[in-house]
Design a protein around this motif. Structure first.
Motif, short mmCIF file in Angstrom:
data_model
loop_
_atom_site.label_atom_id
_atom_site.label_comp_id
_atom_site.label_asym_id
_atom_site.label_seq_id
_atom_site.Cartn_x
_atom_site.Cartn_y
_atom_site.Cartn_z
N VAL A 95 1.52 38.50 145.38
CA VAL A 95 1.69 37.64 144.34
C VAL A 95 2.19 38.28 142.92
N ALA A 96 1.47 39.28 142.65
CA ALA A 96 1.78 39.90 141.29
C ALA A 96 3.03 40.53 141.39
N ARG A 97 3.58 41.08 142.57
CA ARG A 97 5.09 41.52 142.59
C ARG A 97 5.84 40.55 142.66
N ALA A 98 5.81 39.32 143.01
CA ALA A 98 6.74 38.36 143.17
C ALA A 98 6.84 37.60 141.77
N ARG A 99 5.61 37.51 141.18
CA ARG A 99 5.75 37.03 139.76
C ARG A 99 6.22 38.01 138.56
N ALA A 100 6.12 39.08 138.92
CA ALA A 100 6.72 40.19 138.02
C ALA A 100 8.24 40.20 138.29
N GLU A 101 8.77 40.02 139.51
CA GLU A 101 10.16 40.11 139.87
C GLU A 101 10.81 38.82 139.03
N ALA A 102 10.00 37.72 139.04
CA ALA A 102 10.61 36.69 138.37
C ALA A 102 10.65 36.43 137.11
N LEU A 103 9.60 37.01 136.41
CA LEU A 103 9.47 37.15 135.21
C LEU A 103 10.64 38.25 134.46
N VAL A 104 10.90 39.28 135.13
CA VAL A 104 11.89 40.37 134.56
C VAL A 104 13.11 39.58 134.93
N VAL A 105 13.44 38.76 135.77
CA VAL A 105 14.91 38.15 135.90
C VAL A 105 14.93 37.00 134.69
N GLN A 106 13.73 36.02 134.60
CA GLN A 106 13.89 34.97 133.42
C GLN A 106 14.14 35.74 132.28
N LEU A 107 13.46 36.53 132.08
CA LEU A 107 13.61 37.31 130.58
C LEU A 107 14.57 38.19 130.28
N GLY A 108 15.48 38.51 131.20
CA GLY A 108 16.64 39.34 131.11
C GLY A 108 16.22 40.89 131.37
N LEU A 109 15.28 41.24 131.85
CA LEU A 109 14.91 42.72 131.90
C LEU A 109 15.33 43.64 133.05
N GLU A 110 16.14 42.95 133.78
CA GLU A 110 16.44 43.65 134.94
C GLU A 110 16.80 45.14 134.90
N GLU A 111 17.72 45.49 133.95
CA GLU A 111 18.34 46.74 133.75
C GLU A 111 17.29 47.61 133.16
N LYS A 112 16.07 47.12 132.47
CA LYS A 112 15.18 47.90 132.01
C LYS A 112 13.93 47.84 132.71
N ARG A 113 13.62 47.33 134.08
CA ARG A 113 12.78 47.14 134.70
C ARG A 113 12.12 48.60 134.95
N ASP A 114 12.97 49.65 135.10
CA ASP A 114 12.18 51.08 135.53
C ASP A 114 12.35 51.90 134.48
N ALA A 115 12.67 51.46 133.51
CA ALA A 115 12.54 52.53 131.92
C ALA A 115 11.39 52.55 131.30
N ARG A 116 11.08 53.65 130.82
CA ARG A 116 9.82 53.48 130.15
C ARG A 116 9.61 52.57 128.87
N CYS A 117 8.56 51.99 128.82
CA CYS A 117 8.44 51.10 127.49
C CYS A 117 8.83 51.85 126.06
N GLU A 118 8.48 53.11 126.19
CA GLU A 118 8.78 53.72 124.78
C GLU A 118 10.13 53.81 124.28
N GLY A 119 11.25 53.53 125.06
CA GLY A 119 12.46 53.59 124.88
C GLY A 119 13.05 52.28 124.83
N LEU A 120 12.34 50.93 124.81
CA LEU A 120 12.69 49.54 124.61
C LEU A 120 12.87 49.34 123.21
N SER A 121 13.68 48.39 122.99
CA SER A 121 14.03 47.76 121.63
C SER A 121 12.59 46.70 121.27
N ARG A 122 12.54 46.57 120.18
CA ARG A 122 11.29 45.69 119.76
C ARG A 122 11.57 44.29 120.57
N GLY A 123 12.62 43.96 120.73
CA GLY A 123 12.78 42.65 121.43
C GLY A 123 12.40 42.54 123.06
#
Length: 222
Positions: A95-123
């Motif tokens: 259930v967690a994996r399915a929700r995570a996949e859906a949320l990543v897509v909804q929020l436009g984070l597909e390209e950053k899904r496997d990047a470390r959070c330390e390299g993400l912009s504030r947004g």
């Protein structure tokens, strides 16, 4: 100095409620008391029918809290972070994996899904934190300045997600300094000053007689 003084709020199920006020009005302190991060000197806090002071764990299980500067674990990727948060809430793995996949897509984070959070912009970090708040599908979602750092497209996505949650029966409380967001998004608005509720109602009721919400806010809260 009293941060919150005799504040009496009743938020309805399925409602998006905007809590407004100038800096130092007591907004964040109020939300921190609701989620159990600060204890009130007196009074009662009820969350989804549960006495949050007498049964804090049961109340917290129904809440998600997104502060204005959310903490992420920088060495984790967004997907790892979401798996970690889901585990804290005992969400089953599939259930967690399915929700995570859906949320990543909804929020436009597909390209950053496997990047470390330390390299993400504030947004991007803000979007990951929001996904983490939603992963266990809380009944009550509390957000302190949720649109901070988001561009116009991302902000629109987040606003659409919040309205979808209330349409599905969830409840959302948010603070914002962007009065236009409150005016367009909220079902009801509360304005506080010096820890006291000084006005409350629908955006239309508050901004009656040809006034804007900005006019009303500036007249009451400053």
């Amino acid at each position: 100095m009293t941060a919150v003084d005799g504040l009496d709020l009743h938020i309805r199920q399925g409602e998006l409620y905007a809590l407004l006020g100038p800096n130092g009005a007591g907004k964040t302190t109020t939300l921190r008391m609701v989620v159990g991060l600060e204890a009130p000197d007196s009074g009662r806090i009820e969350v989804c029918g549960i006495d949050a002071l007498a049964e804090p764990l049961a109340a917290k299980a129904r809440i998600a809290w997104l502060p204005d500067d959310p903490l992420l674990y920088d060495k984790l990727t967004p997907m790892e972070y979401l798996a970690f948060v889901a585990g804290l809430w005992a969400v089953p793995g599939a259930v967690a994996r399915a929700r995570a996949e859906a949320l990543v897509v909804q929020l436009g984070l597909e390209e950053k899904r496997d990047a470390r959070c330390e390299g993400l912009s504030r947004g991007q970090r803000q979007k990951v934190a929001l996904a983490g708040a939603l992963i266990h599908e809380p009944e009550l979602l509390i957000l302190d300045e949720p649109l901070t750092g988001l561009d116009a497209a991302a902000a629109r996505t987040v606003k659409d997600m919040l309205r979808a949650r209330t349409r599905a029966g969830g409840t959302v409380i948010l603070t914002t300094h962007i009065l236009e967001v409150a005016e367009r998004l909220a079902d009801r608005i509360g304005i506080i000053r010096a820890g006291r509720l000084i006005a409350e109602g629908t955006p239309q009721a508050l901004a009656a007689d040809g006034e804007t919400l900005e006019d009303v806010f500036l007249a009451l809260a400053t």
